[in-house]
Design an enzyme around this catalytic site. Structure first.
Site, PDB file in Angstrom:
ATOM      1  CB  SER A  84      47.418  28.124  43.580  1.00 17.28           C
ATOM      2  OG  SER A  84      48.116  28.859  44.564  1.00 17.28           O
ATOM      3  CG  HIS A 106      41.552  38.668  42.288  1.00 21.82           C
ATOM      4  ND1 HIS A 106      41.906  39.879  42.849  1.00 21.82           N
ATOM      5  CD2 HIS A 106      41.900  38.747  40.967  1.00 21.82           C
ATOM      6  CE1 HIS A 106      42.454  40.643  41.914  1.00 21.82           C
ATOM      7  NE2 HIS A 106      42.447  39.992  40.763  1.00 21.82           N
ATOM      8  CG  ASP A 126      45.806  41.197  44.050  1.00 20.95           C
ATOM      9  OD1 ASP A 126      46.423  40.814  45.056  1.00 20.95           O
ATOM     10  OD2 ASP A 126      45.688  40.488  43.027  1.00 20.95           O
TER      11      ASP A 126
END
Length: 349
Positions: free
Chosen positions: A28, A109, A192
């Site tokens: 992704s 991340h 997040d």
């Protein structure tokens, strides 16, 4: 605004000129990063494990492809764009032994750095560029001439150039067209995870399912219930996206606005907020991370069971039938056990 946003002029891409960027993974996020960076004029190689089905896809997209170890050896910047749970083993096996001093190691991340699963050597720059959107949007918005906002952070600056290179990387993705905001690995990771669980994925999915079930159990047609609780949600979120809650309330009917004020707090009440605080606590103290890592290492039995249960929910069956008739939506059906499963999604959905 108390938090400063940085834009392209403040993040010159020249900080990465003459340097090779290895994007590890082509899921992704990986595919969007590699293609955007290449089209921004940077030298990109994609690192993939031997036998990866993504190799032919990346090569078909005009990108150089190498093994993970070889890609890292040749790179000045390495972005790990693979799923969180597999990064530790990948880093220890193929990345760490091949990093040169002064290399910039990037993450999309902060999970593995923040929770201490990966601890790069002192001579390595460590940073993060976290686009605030899934990879297909990072790519499509770039192609249309825009950019997705992003967070960036510096964890280690051994070379003295980490911040400039991290910001230049965000520029290459197109994110600086929308604006990038500086944060820390801790704050990005915890906020997040909380956003995903409390609102964006977990909270929204459960709210939609519960509302649909309530209407159907009340005797209403399942297709009607689908339109009222799932289909129209995008229209409301689009209004919020453009102008916040005020614009949404300005745009809907007075009846809808009044119902918002008097019924919304009855649905999402103080008890919900208290449970949100518990979810946040479990993220902050590492409980969620430990549980997710243990689940992955055990072969994901609960994950697979929950995925099957949720994919088989009646609202999904009703929705599939309706979406097939609404071709203007360009509907997408996903095989949750196939190529679009979690192992292939890459970092950050």
């Amino acid at each position: 605004m108390s938090v400063k946003m940085f834009y392209s002029a403040e993040a010159p891409i020249e900080a990465l000129k003459g340097q090779r960027i290895a994007v590890i993974g082509y899921g992704s996020q990986g595919h969007a990063h590699a293609r955007n960076l290449k089209e921004s004029g940077l030298d990109v190689v994609v690192g993939l494990k031997e036998g990866s089905k993504s190799r032919a896809v990346a090569e078909g997209d005009g990108l150089k492809v190498a093994s993970v170890a070889d890609a890292v050896k040749s790179a000045d910047v390495v972005m790990i764009a693979t799923p969180d749970t597999g990064q530790k083993a990948l880093y220890e096996r193929d990345i760490a032994p091949n990093l040169k001093p002064g290399t910039l190691l990037l993450f999309a991340h902060g999970f593995n750095i923040h929770f201490g699963r990966i601890a790069p050597a002192a001579g390595i720059d460590v940073g993060m560029v976290a686009p605030k959107g899934p990879g297909h949007l990072v790519r499509s918005v770039y192609v249309s001439g825009g950019g997705v906002p992003a967070l960036f952070a510096i964890h280690q600056d051994a070379s003295g150039t980490a911040r400039a290179r991290v910001m230049a990387y965000a520029n290459g993705l197109g994110c600086t067209k929308a604006g990038i905001m500086e944060t820390t690995f801790k704050d990005e990771t915890e906020s997040d995870l909380f956003g995903e669980q409390a609102v964006l994925c977990g909270g929204t999915a459960q709210l939609v399912k519960s509302a649909w079930e309530t209407l159907v159990e009340g005797g209403y047609d399942p297709e009607l219930a689908y339109f009222e609780t799932m289909h129209e949600l995008k229209l409301i979120v689009d209004l919020m996206y453009r102008g916040g809650l005020d614009f949404m309330r300005f745009s809907v009917s007075d009846t809808a606005e009044y119902g918002d004020y008097v019924s919304g707090p009855r649905i999402i009440d103080a008890s919900v907020k208290a449970r949100m605080k518990q979810v946040l606590t479990e993220i902050q103290d590492g409980t969620f991370a430990k549980g997710w890592i243990a689940e992955d290492e055990a072969g994901r039995p609960n994950y697979k069971r929950l995925r099957a249960e949720n994919s088989g929910h009646p609202i999904e069956t009703v929705g599939r039938g309706l979406r097939k008739q609404m071709t203007f939506l360009n509907p997408v059906e996903v095989d949750m056990d196939g190529a679009q499963g979690a192992a292939e999604k890459g970092a950050k959905a």
